[in-house]
Design a protein around this motif. Sequence first.
Motif, PDB file in Angstrom:
ATOM      1  N   LYS A 251      17.852  86.329 -33.987  1.00  0.00           N
ATOM      2  CA  LYS A 251      16.624  86.984 -34.378  1.00  0.00           C
ATOM      3  C   LYS A 251      16.446  88.059 -33.196  1.00  0.00           C
ATOM      4  CE  LYS A 251      15.042  82.181 -35.467  1.00  0.00           C
ATOM      5  NZ  LYS A 251      13.331  81.134 -34.274  1.00  0.00           N
ATOM      6  N   ILE A 252      16.801  87.999 -31.733  1.00  0.00           N
ATOM      7  CA  ILE A 252      16.340  88.852 -30.271  1.00  0.00           C
ATOM      8  C   ILE A 252      17.307  90.492 -31.471  1.00  0.00           C
ATOM      9  CG2 ILE A 252      16.564  89.980 -28.461  1.00  0.00           C
ATOM     10  CD1 ILE A 252      16.592  87.207 -27.803  1.00  0.00           C
ATOM     11  N   ILE A 253      18.328  90.097 -31.996  1.00  0.00           N
ATOM     12  CA  ILE A 253      19.669  91.534 -32.440  1.00  0.00           C
ATOM     13  C   ILE A 253      18.657  91.638 -33.503  1.00  0.00           C
ATOM     14  CG2 ILE A 253      21.161  92.053 -33.833  1.00  0.00           C
ATOM     15  CD1 ILE A 253      22.452  90.028 -32.001  1.00  0.00           C
ATOM     16  N   ALA A 254      17.941  90.855 -34.590  1.00  0.00           N
ATOM     17  CA  ALA A 254      16.850  91.656 -35.611  1.00  0.00           C
ATOM     18  C   ALA A 254      15.881  92.299 -35.412  1.00  0.00           C
ATOM     19  CB  ALA A 254      16.837  90.315 -36.713  1.00  0.00           C
ATOM     20  N   SER A 255      15.564  92.205 -33.845  1.00  0.00           N
ATOM     21  CA  SER A 255      14.108  92.767 -33.709  1.00  0.00           C
ATOM     22  C   SER A 255      14.896  93.667 -33.033  1.00  0.00           C
ATOM     23  CB  SER A 255      13.406  92.183 -32.714  1.00  0.00           C
ATOM     24  OG  SER A 255      14.543  91.165 -31.341  1.00  0.00           O
ATOM     25  N   LYS A 256      16.131  94.583 -32.520  1.00  0.00           N
ATOM     26  CA  LYS A 256      15.807  95.575 -31.570  1.00  0.00           C
ATOM     27  C   LYS A 256      16.581  96.220 -32.839  1.00  0.00           C
ATOM     28  CE  LYS A 256      17.097  93.524 -27.349  1.00  0.00           C
ATOM     29  NZ  LYS A 256      16.935  93.935 -26.302  1.00  0.00           N
ATOM     30  N   LYS A 257      16.433  98.156 -32.060  1.00  0.00           N
ATOM     31  CA  LYS A 257      17.103  99.141 -32.755  1.00  0.00           C
ATOM     32  C   LYS A 257      17.960  99.443 -32.229  1.00  0.00           C
ATOM     33  CE  LYS A 257      12.324 100.533 -33.403  1.00  0.00           C
ATOM     34  NZ  LYS A 257      11.038 101.448 -33.903  1.00  0.00           N
ATOM     35  N   GLU A 258      18.931 100.124 -32.945  1.00  0.00           N
ATOM     36  CA  GLU A 258      19.989 101.262 -32.358  1.00  0.00           C
ATOM     37  C   GLU A 258      20.184 101.610 -31.391  1.00  0.00           C
ATOM     38  OE1 GLU A 258      23.409 103.874 -34.036  1.00  0.00           O
ATOM     39  OE2 GLU A 258      21.632 103.150 -35.349  1.00  0.00           O
ATOM     40  N   GLY A 259      20.840 101.308 -30.398  1.00  0.00           N
ATOM     41  CA  GLY A 259      20.808 101.817 -29.450  1.00  0.00           C
ATOM     42  C   GLY A 259      20.346 101.113 -27.732  1.00  0.00           C
ATOM     43  N   GLU A 260      19.238 100.610 -28.582  1.00  0.00           N
ATOM     44  CA  GLU A 260      18.422  99.526 -27.202  1.00  0.00           C
ATOM     45  C   GLU A 260      19.487  98.648 -26.459  1.00  0.00           C
ATOM     46  OE1 GLU A 260      14.233  99.156 -29.037  1.00  0.00           O
ATOM     47  OE2 GLU A 260      15.363  97.282 -29.815  1.00  0.00           O
ATOM     48  N   ASP A 261      19.081  98.254 -25.443  1.00  0.00           N
ATOM     49  CA  ASP A 261      20.101  97.046 -24.403  1.00  0.00           C
ATOM     50  C   ASP A 261      20.015  95.642 -25.391  1.00  0.00           C
ATOM     51  OD1 ASP A 261      20.858  99.172 -23.063  1.00  0.00           O
ATOM     52  OD2 ASP A 261      18.915  98.920 -22.114  1.00  0.00           O
ATOM     53  N   PHE A 262      21.296  94.857 -25.977  1.00  0.00           N
ATOM     54  CA  PHE A 262      20.868  93.332 -25.982  1.00  0.00           C
ATOM     55  C   PHE A 262      21.803  92.747 -24.283  1.00  0.00           C
ATOM     56  CE2 PHE A 262      22.934  89.780 -27.926  1.00  0.00           C
ATOM     57  CZ  PHE A 262      22.288  88.928 -27.332  1.00  0.00           C
ATOM     58  N   ARG A 263      21.264  92.130 -23.319  1.00  0.00           N
ATOM     59  CA  ARG A 263      21.749  91.395 -21.834  1.00  0.00           C
ATOM     60  C   ARG A 263      21.330  89.703 -21.953  1.00  0.00           C
ATOM     61  NH1 ARG A 263      18.847  95.919 -19.268  1.00  0.00           N
ATOM     62  NH2 ARG A 263      19.994  97.736 -18.887  1.00  0.00           N
ATOM     63  N   VAL A 264      22.627  90.008 -21.935  1.00  0.00           N
ATOM     64  CA  VAL A 264      22.424  87.707 -21.780  1.00  0.00           C
ATOM     65  C   VAL A 264      22.958  87.850 -20.257  1.00  0.00           C
ATOM     66  CG1 VAL A 264      23.657  86.127 -22.220  1.00  0.00           C
ATOM     67  CG2 VAL A 264      23.804  87.342 -24.325  1.00  0.00           C
ATOM     68  N   LEU A 265      22.396  86.709 -20.017  1.00  0.00           N
ATOM     69  CA  LEU A 265      22.845  86.705 -18.294  1.00  0.00           C
ATOM     70  C   LEU A 265      23.395  84.972 -18.146  1.00  0.00           C
ATOM     71  CD1 LEU A 265      22.666  86.837 -15.129  1.00  0.00           C
ATOM     72  CD2 LEU A 265      20.852  86.433 -14.953  1.00  0.00           C
ATOM     73  N   ASP A 266      24.158  84.551 -17.872  1.00  0.00           N
ATOM     74  CA  ASP A 266      25.256  83.085 -18.059  1.00  0.00           C
ATOM     75  C   ASP A 266      24.948  82.551 -16.246  1.00  0.00           C
ATOM     76  OD1 ASP A 266      25.965  81.152 -18.735  1.00  0.00           O
ATOM     77  OD2 ASP A 266      28.457  81.521 -19.367  1.00  0.00           O
ATOM     78  N   LEU A 267      24.146  81.721 -16.144  1.00  0.00           N
ATOM     79  CA  LEU A 267      24.423  81.415 -14.899  1.00  0.00           C
ATOM     80  C   LEU A 267      24.688  79.585 -14.610  1.00  0.00           C
ATOM     81  CD1 LEU A 267      20.584  82.043 -13.753  1.00  0.00           C
ATOM     82  CD2 LEU A 267      22.604  83.784 -13.654  1.00  0.00           C
ATOM     83  N   PHE A 268      25.771  79.798 -14.102  1.00  0.00           N
ATOM     84  CA  PHE A 268      26.556  78.909 -13.509  1.00  0.00           C
ATOM     85  C   PHE A 268      27.375  78.575 -14.169  1.00  0.00           C
ATOM     86  CE2 PHE A 268      22.827  76.948 -12.272  1.00  0.00           C
ATOM     87  CZ  PHE A 268      23.422  76.149 -10.689  1.00  0.00           C
TER      88      PHE A 268
END
Length: 207
Positions: A40-57
Amino acid sequence: AGKSSEDEKDIFERETRTRPYLAKQAEGIMFDGVTAEVRKIIASKKEGEDFRVLDLFSGYRTYLLPEVVAEAKEKGLKVEIDGIGRNPKELKGNKTLTDFAVRNLNEKRWLPSKWKAKKYDIVIITSGMAYVKNPETLFAAIARMMNPGGVLYIAFTAGSYPGPATKKWRKAQEKFERAILTTGWINSTGAFAAAQHERKYYNIGIG
């Protein structure tokens, strides 16, 4: 008597995990849930924008399918997957992460300075809530680090290291009790309220 921070460090660094944190069925639930939100988040973004994930623990595995990461890159997004954990050997072996840091999330300054300006779309916590001593503080910090519309995905199992696990967590032995406990901590921040339409969270006891 409770375990000291050095005792905890020894446990997390000595017990290098090489097997899945979750049972096979539970892993499927985790992958499916995270994948749906990521797409869903990928679909909402445009080319060149950041896609960031934070994996805690974080450890040797991040619950993010390689094909989903590939989809983000194919769309032209700038993909960053950061992990924070306690075991350097596990983190080094995690091929999903683009960067990692060895930190104790119970310490005041656990976020690396190089990441402080970042805003994350997805924050994942797998099998880590048992060890959080100040959960309200942690969730408030996570909320400040997330983009509007971001998703916090939490999964926990029945198992934990009994020494470093907090008293509240050990007392709440049933999965639904732990889910209620965690939900209360999250809602105390006021940053994940559904009425705000800013962020949402999934808090599931599985495995």
